[in-house]
Motif scaffolding. Structure first.
Motif, PDB file in Angstrom:
ATOM      1  N   PHE A   1       0.855  -1.196   0.000  1.00  0.00           N
ATOM      2  CA  PHE A   1       0.000   0.000   0.000  1.00  0.00           C
ATOM      3  C   PHE A   1       0.889   1.244   0.000  1.00  0.00           C
ATOM      4  N   VAL A   2       0.626   2.140  -0.943  1.00  0.00           N
ATOM      5  CA  VAL A   2       1.387   3.391  -1.024  1.00  0.00           C
ATOM      6  C   VAL A   2       0.556   4.484  -0.375  1.00  0.00           C
ATOM      7  N   LYS A   3       1.076   5.043   0.719  1.00  0.00           N
ATOM      8  CA  LYS A   3       0.352   6.081   1.459  1.00  0.00           C
ATOM      9  C   LYS A   3       1.241   7.313   1.521  1.00  0.00           C
ATOM     10  N   PRO A   4       0.677   8.452   1.932  1.00  0.00           N
ATOM     11  CA  PRO A   4       1.530   9.636   2.065  1.00  0.00           C
ATOM     12  C   PRO A   4       2.638   9.369   3.082  1.00  0.00           C
ATOM     13  N   ALA A   5       3.880   9.442   2.653  1.00  0.00           N
ATOM     14  CA  ALA A   5       5.072   9.318   3.510  1.00  0.00           C
ATOM     15  C   ALA A   5       5.355   7.906   4.011  1.00  0.00           C
ATOM     16  N   VAL A   6       4.493   6.935   3.691  1.00  0.00           N
ATOM     17  CA  VAL A   6       4.717   5.565   4.174  1.00  0.00           C
ATOM     18  C   VAL A   6       4.333   4.573   3.087  1.00  0.00           C
ATOM     19  N   VAL A   7       5.120   3.508   2.969  1.00  0.00           N
ATOM     20  CA  VAL A   7       4.702   2.344   2.191  1.00  0.00           C
ATOM     21  C   VAL A   7       4.506   1.202   3.187  1.00  0.00           C
ATOM     22  N   SER A   8       3.321   0.595   3.167  1.00  0.00           N
ATOM     23  CA  SER A   8       3.003  -0.461   4.140  1.00  0.00           C
ATOM     24  C   SER A   8       2.704  -1.757   3.421  1.00  0.00           C
ATOM     25  N   VAL A   9       3.213  -2.833   3.971  1.00  0.00           N
ATOM     26  CA  VAL A   9       3.086  -4.141   3.327  1.00  0.00           C
ATOM     27  C   VAL A   9       2.364  -5.093   4.268  1.00  0.00           C
ATOM     28  N   THR A  10       1.452  -5.882   3.721  1.00  0.00           N
ATOM     29  CA  THR A  10       0.744  -6.886   4.524  1.00  0.00           C
ATOM     30  C   THR A  10       1.121  -8.285   4.046  1.00  0.00           C
ATOM     31  N   ILE A  11       1.404  -9.151   5.003  1.00  0.00           N
ATOM     32  CA  ILE A  11       1.611 -10.577   4.711  1.00  0.00           C
ATOM     33  C   ILE A  11       0.689 -11.344   5.651  1.00  0.00           C
ATOM     34  N   SER A  12      -0.269 -12.066   5.084  1.00  0.00           N
ATOM     35  CA  SER A  12      -1.264 -12.762   5.895  1.00  0.00           C
ATOM     36  C   SER A  12      -0.886 -14.231   6.060  1.00  0.00           C
ATOM     37  N   ALA A  13      -1.632 -14.913   6.941  1.00  0.00           N
ATOM     38  CA  ALA A  13      -1.350 -16.322   7.256  1.00  0.00           C
ATOM     39  C   ALA A  13       0.157 -16.476   7.446  1.00  0.00           C
ATOM     40  N   ALA A  14       0.726 -15.606   8.278  1.00  0.00           N
ATOM     41  CA  ALA A  14       2.178 -15.399   8.317  1.00  0.00           C
ATOM     42  C   ALA A  14       2.854 -16.062   9.513  1.00  0.00           C
ATOM     43  N   ASP A  15       2.276 -17.136  10.021  1.00  0.00           N
ATOM     44  CA  ASP A  15       2.871 -17.778  11.203  1.00  0.00           C
ATOM     45  C   ASP A  15       4.312 -18.213  10.953  1.00  0.00           C
ATOM     46  N   ARG A  16       4.611 -18.561   9.703  1.00  0.00           N
ATOM     47  CA  ARG A  16       5.973 -19.010   9.368  1.00  0.00           C
ATOM     48  C   ARG A  16       7.003 -17.904   9.568  1.00  0.00           C
ATOM     49  N   LEU A  17       6.531 -16.642   9.575  1.00  0.00           N
ATOM     50  CA  LEU A  17       7.460 -15.512   9.691  1.00  0.00           C
ATOM     51  C   LEU A  17       7.585 -14.996  11.114  1.00  0.00           C
ATOM     52  N   ALA A  18       6.724 -15.500  12.007  1.00  0.00           N
ATOM     53  CA  ALA A  18       6.611 -14.876  13.335  1.00  0.00           C
ATOM     54  C   ALA A  18       7.942 -14.891  14.085  1.00  0.00           C
ATOM     55  N   ASP A  19       8.784 -15.898  13.855  1.00  0.00           N
ATOM     56  CA  ASP A  19      10.036 -15.975  14.613  1.00  0.00           C
ATOM     57  C   ASP A  19      11.248 -15.471  13.833  1.00  0.00           C
ATOM     58  N   ARG A  20      11.028 -14.996  12.618  1.00  0.00           N
ATOM     59  CA  ARG A  20      12.181 -14.476  11.848  1.00  0.00           C
ATOM     60  C   ARG A  20      12.551 -13.088  12.359  1.00  0.00           C
ATOM     61  N   PRO A  21      13.840 -12.806  12.527  1.00  0.00           N
ATOM     62  CA  PRO A  21      14.246 -11.506  13.065  1.00  0.00           C
ATOM     63  C   PRO A  21      13.727 -10.354  12.207  1.00  0.00           C
ATOM     64  N   ALA A  22      13.311  -9.273  12.871  1.00  0.00           N
ATOM     65  CA  ALA A  22      12.710  -8.134  12.176  1.00  0.00           C
ATOM     66  C   ALA A  22      13.652  -7.517  11.130  1.00  0.00           C
ATOM     67  N   PRO A  23      14.963  -7.324  11.414  1.00  0.00           N
ATOM     68  CA  PRO A  23      15.822  -6.698  10.391  1.00  0.00           C
ATOM     69  C   PRO A  23      15.893  -7.538   9.107  1.00  0.00           C
ATOM     70  N   GLU A  24      15.925  -8.866   9.299  1.00  0.00           N
ATOM     71  CA  GLU A  24      15.977  -9.766   8.140  1.00  0.00           C
ATOM     72  C   GLU A  24      14.682  -9.635   7.317  1.00  0.00           C
ATOM     73  N   LEU A  25      13.531  -9.590   8.021  1.00  0.00           N
ATOM     74  CA  LEU A  25      12.255  -9.448   7.318  1.00  0.00           C
ATOM     75  C   LEU A  25      12.183  -8.107   6.594  1.00  0.00           C
ATOM     76  N   ALA A  26      12.617  -7.045   7.280  1.00  0.00           N
ATOM     77  CA  ALA A  26      12.530  -5.707   6.686  1.00  0.00           C
ATOM     78  C   ALA A  26      13.322  -5.652   5.380  1.00  0.00           C
ATOM     79  N   ALA A  27      14.497  -6.270   5.362  1.00  0.00           N
ATOM     80  CA  ALA A  27      15.335  -6.244   4.151  1.00  0.00           C
ATOM     81  C   ALA A  27      14.714  -7.096   3.050  1.00  0.00           C
ATOM     82  N   ALA A  28      14.239  -8.277   3.422  1.00  0.00           N
ATOM     83  CA  ALA A  28      13.691  -9.191   2.400  1.00  0.00           C
ATOM     84  C   ALA A  28      12.401  -8.625   1.806  1.00  0.00           C
ATOM     85  N   ILE A  29      11.535  -8.076   2.654  1.00  0.00           N
ATOM     86  CA  ILE A  29      10.263  -7.528   2.149  1.00  0.00           C
ATOM     87  C   ILE A  29      10.544  -6.310   1.269  1.00  0.00           C
TER      88      ILE A  29
END
Ligand code: FAD
Length: 422
Positions: A308-336
């Motif tokens: 989603f492209v919003k004013p000053a922010v781009v936001s991303v949704t990943i649903s049914a995302a239990d597989r990602l719950a334990d992945r470190p946030a910096p790694e997710l931020a870079a990959a997404i």
């Protein structure tokens, strides 16, 4: 004599019940455990990014009848924005192909006959497979009814199931997906027109409701137990004090399923949940004319699912995302971000300032067996009603379901019906 209604929980279900009751002249008090209203559907200021964020990107459709009814009740329909027709831009990161899904306005789906309107690489016969959902049995999953090997499964059925049901097609109820298809594509493109809040979730769904309810919403009021007298609830036990109910007083319990199950022993309620991961990036991304007036794009074949492209922010949704719950946030931020950059044609090397939000219990899992555990609005106690996206609305856990459940509880009360379904 008409009693007062105590609504427990100021999420959208509780707010919808409260504004409907208030609009019908009923005295209402809303008790909210937290210090803000909106529950899972709200905006907040993120100090690290220095801007307001929505707690998840909530996409609505013009056919969400009960949501529009609620927005009209609180005078906020005009706060919603979106393209003037149903348009869903997609990119397949595996092949680089881009397309815009554009169902025609009317109910007769002639768009399926036109190759330039269909998803690239699909044939009319692929779409007709959807009828297999109509004949699904209660226990059937989406993947058991639709062929996962087909391109249309990868490019439409799977992303639609994951987005609408927050559950992978291998587990998700085929009947529930069929219901969603009937209400969206089945009702014609006019009902599929996407809508998002122009400013934020709170500005559209929460603040106008609080304005209507005035001082009737009390914060920091966590219900810890209910007291019963025969077939009635006679006491609300909050952390800190008890409220004795008058003989005509009524209660709408609009809290999440696990909380309701703790307050009402013996209540059957969904007890399996699915995560949603949101990634927010602080960047003023240019509006892409190729998105055709939609400020979002569906991503196939990546980690990101909806951008989603919003004013000053781009936001991303990943649903049914239990597989990602334990992945470190910096790694997710870079990959997404790598997916976002490709989807929006932005430089992709380093992500801009980011925030990852993992909502582990975002919604109940739309598994066939879980759907059997959804209770109706009435209970064994004649002055106690249930609301929440997890109750038996016939819809997945969505804004439309939550609002429908709250309006329905209010309508039963306004009609003078008592609980005691069993
Ligand atoms: C990240 C994310 C993305 C989503 N995306 C979408 C989307 O795109 N489209 C869509 O339609 N839906 C989406 N949803 C789902 C939607 O947000 C929910 O279905 C809806 O907000 C649920 O509303 P509710 O009122 O039923 O429950 P909640 O929002 O959970 O409200 C319950 C309220 O009860 C309060 N409470 C809890 N315990 C107590 C207690 N003991 N006493 C008093 N109060 C209590 C809570 O604090 C809360 O305010 C998303 C959800 C998430 C989390």
């Amino acid at each position: 004599m008409i009693g007062q209604v105590h609504v427990i929980g100021a999420g959208l279900a509780g707010l919808a019940a409260a504004v409907k009751l208030a609009a019908n002249g009923r005295g209402v008090v809303v008790h909210e455990a937290g210090d803000h209203a909106g529950g899972r559907c709200r905006s907040y200021f993120d100090a690290a990014l220095g801007c307001r964020l929505d707690n998840g990107n909530h996409l609505l459709l013009a056919g969400n009848r009960r949501t529009l009814e609620y927005l009209d009740l609180i005078g906020a329909r005009a706060t919603m924005v979106g393209p003037d027709a149903a348009r869903f831009p997609f990119v397949d990161l595996g092949t680089g192909e881009r397309w815009v899904l554009r169902p025609n306005r009317g109910r007769l789906p002639w768009w399926l006959l036109r190759r330039d309107r269909r998803i690239p690489g699909t044939r009319l016969a692929d779409y007709l497979e959807a009828w297999r959902l109509w004949r699904a049995r209660d226990a059937d999953t989406v993947a058991a009814r639709l062929d996962p090997e087909r391109l249309l499964f990868r490019r439409l059925w799977a992303p639609l199931t994951i987005a609408a049901l927050n559950t992978a097609p291998e587990d998700a109820s085929a009947r529930l997906l069929w219901r969603i298809l009937r209400m969206t594509f089945g009702a014609g493109g006019a009902s599929c027109r996407p809508m998002v809040p122009g400013t934020g979730l709170s500005e559209s769904f929460v603040d106008p409701a609080l304005g209507r309810l005035g001082g009737a919403v009390r914060f920091g009021r966590r219900l810890r137990a209910l007291g019963f007298d025969g077939a009635r609830v006679d006491t609300l036990r909050f952390v800190g004090d008890d409220v004795a109910l008058g003989p005509e007083d009524q209660v709408v319990l609009a809290v999440p399923a696990p909380i309701a199950a703790g307050l009402l022993p013996g209540l059957d309620a969904p007890d399996q949940f699915r995560a949603i991961v949101n990634a927010h990036y602080r960047i003023d991304a240019p509006r892409d004319p190729a998105l055709g007036g939609a400020d979002f794009i569906g991503v196939i074949g990546g980690l990101a699912e909806w951008v989603f492209v919003k004013p000053a922010v781009v936001s991303v949704t990943i649903s049914a995302a239990d597989r990602l719950a334990d992945r470190p946030a910096p790694e997710l931020a870079a990959a997404i971000w790598r997916d976002v950059a490709r989807a929006l044609n932005l430089p992709g090397a380093e992500p801009p300032p980011w925030r990852i939000v993992k909502e582990r219990r975002a919604t109940f899992a739309a598994l066939p067996a879980q759907l059997m555990r959804r209770p109706g609005a009435t209970t064994s106690w004649k002055n106690l009603f249930l609301a929440g996206d997890w109750t038996q609305t016939g819809l997945p856990a969505t804004i439309e379901g939550a609002i429908d459940s709250g309006l329905r509880a209010a309508e039963l009360m306004i009609a003078g019906l008592t609980g005691q379904a069993r």
